[in-house]
Design a protein around this motif. Structure first.
Motif, PDB file in Angstrom:
ATOM      1  N   LEU A  83       0.918  -1.133  -0.124  1.00 53.38           N
ATOM      2  CA  LEU A  83      -0.031  -0.196   0.037  1.00 53.38           C
ATOM      3  C   LEU A  83       0.986   1.195   0.055  1.00 53.38           C
ATOM      4  N   ASP A  84       0.861   2.093  -0.976  1.00 55.90           N
ATOM      5  CA  ASP A  84       1.587   3.384  -1.229  1.00 55.90           C
ATOM      6  C   ASP A  84       0.397   4.447  -0.593  1.00 55.90           C
ATOM      7  N   VAL A  85       0.816   5.056   0.703  1.00 53.24           N
ATOM      8  CA  VAL A  85      -0.166   6.026   1.194  1.00 53.24           C
ATOM      9  C   VAL A  85       0.323   7.429   0.740  1.00 53.24           C
ATOM     10  N   SER A 138      -5.474   8.586   4.515  1.00 55.83           N
ATOM     11  CA  SER A 138      -4.735   7.931   5.497  1.00 55.83           C
ATOM     12  C   SER A 138      -5.317   7.578   6.735  1.00 55.83           C
ATOM     13  N   VAL A 151       3.907  -1.121   3.694  1.00 52.10           N
ATOM     14  CA  VAL A 151       3.195   0.165   3.433  1.00 52.10           C
ATOM     15  C   VAL A 151       4.131   1.130   3.294  1.00 52.10           C
ATOM     16  N   ILE A 170      -2.260   2.898   9.155  1.00 52.42           N
ATOM     17  CA  ILE A 170      -1.222   2.101   8.483  1.00 52.42           C
ATOM     18  C   ILE A 170      -0.976   0.860   9.117  1.00 52.42           C
ATOM     19  N   LEU A 174      -1.566  -3.366   8.045  1.00 55.13           N
ATOM     20  CA  LEU A 174      -0.408  -4.237   7.838  1.00 55.13           C
ATOM     21  C   LEU A 174      -0.510  -5.767   8.327  1.00 55.13           C
ATOM     22  N   LEU A 180       6.299  -0.891   7.488  1.00 57.52           N
ATOM     23  CA  LEU A 180       6.216   0.378   7.117  1.00 57.52           C
ATOM     24  C   LEU A 180       7.573   1.313   6.852  1.00 57.52           C
TER      25      LEU A 180
END
Length: 264
Positions: A83-85, A138, A151, A170, A174, A180
């Motif tokens: 996941l690219d926040v 987010s 992430v 986040i 996960l 992260l």
């Protein structure tokens, strides 16, 4: 007693999430009545067309090397789902597809203007089956618990309206053992570097932002939000409080930028 203990733990957890930091109050447009989240979305919609060009120009291309170094911190876990926040125009998502070879990358961002540029880049590269970009917040990530192996957040945590709420969300999505990776600007402390950096961020960057994007406020906000951001040990301490493990930070380019990591 058990019930009371659980209640106390939950109360303490909520108190942690309510912590407010100085950077949470930094907004692009001080006279606006909109929330920070709404202002940030509008700001990035406004500069989206010129965003990639200005990133390369203002950093002399070094921002791409920062991204590459940051993504290498995920190589050891070989993530299948990422996941690219605050994905923006998808620079990190695209680079992760090439470096890490995951099965699926999902990018989320609150700026539809940035996402539209990112989708065009992804389609041009033939990565539509690997990368999906969605409008997402987010602080309210629309995925189940324990969904992603990794992430990433590149130059986005400063824009969270509530830092700890976003970092907690986040962690929720996960998987156990998931990692992260945050890449964010920081302030150099070396005597010979600091004054040059300060002049560049305070004078040069806003001026170039106004010249090329017609939005000086966006790049003035960049400088102000960096100054107020809890960098270095302060940031890893926040990750520790929220339950991340094996946290660490690594400064890049004499402290101009930093990588932060933590494991669920």
């Amino acid at each position: 007693m058990l019930i009371q203990s659980l209640v106390n733990r939950q109360t303490a957890y909520l108190c942690i999430l309510m912590t407010e930091f100085a950077h949470d109050k930094v907004v692009p447009y001080k006279d606006s009545e909109l929330s920070k989240k709404e202002q940030v979305a509008g700001m990035f919609d406004d500069i989206a067309v010129r965003y990639d060009f200005l990133n390369r120009f203002l950093s002399a291309g070094i921002d791409m090397r920062w991204r590459k170094k940051a993504l290498k911190h995920l190589a050891e876990i070989r993530p299948s789902t990422i996941l690219d926040v605050a994905t923006g125009t998808a620079d990190v998502a695209i680079m992760a597809a090439g470096l890490l070879k995951p099965e699926k990358i999902t990018g989320i961002d609150i700026s539809e203007g940035m996402l539209e540029i990112g989708r065009k880049k992804i389609h041009k590269l033939g990565l539509d089956k690997t990368i999906e970009l969605l409008n997402g917040d987010s602080e309210a990530i629309n995925f189940n618990d324990n969904t992603f192996d990794a992430v990433t957040v590149a130059f986005g945590v400063r824009n969270f309206q509530h830092l700890e709420k976003g970092l907690s969300e986040i962690r929720r999505v996960l998987k156990p053992g998931g990692k992260l990776m945050v890449l964010e600007f920081s302030q150099p402390t070396l005597p010979l570097v600091k004054p040059v950096y300060t002049f560049y961020m305070k004078i040069v960057t806003p001026s170039m932002g106004k010249l090329f994007s017609k939005n000086r406020d966006a790049y003035k906000y960049l400088d102000e939000s960096i100054k107020k951001f809890p960098e270095g040990k302060n940031f890893t301490t926040i990750l520790d409080k929220l339950g991340y493990q094996k946290t660490y930070s690594k400064p890049l380019s004499l402290g101009i930028c930093s990588i932060y990591c933590g494991v669920k």
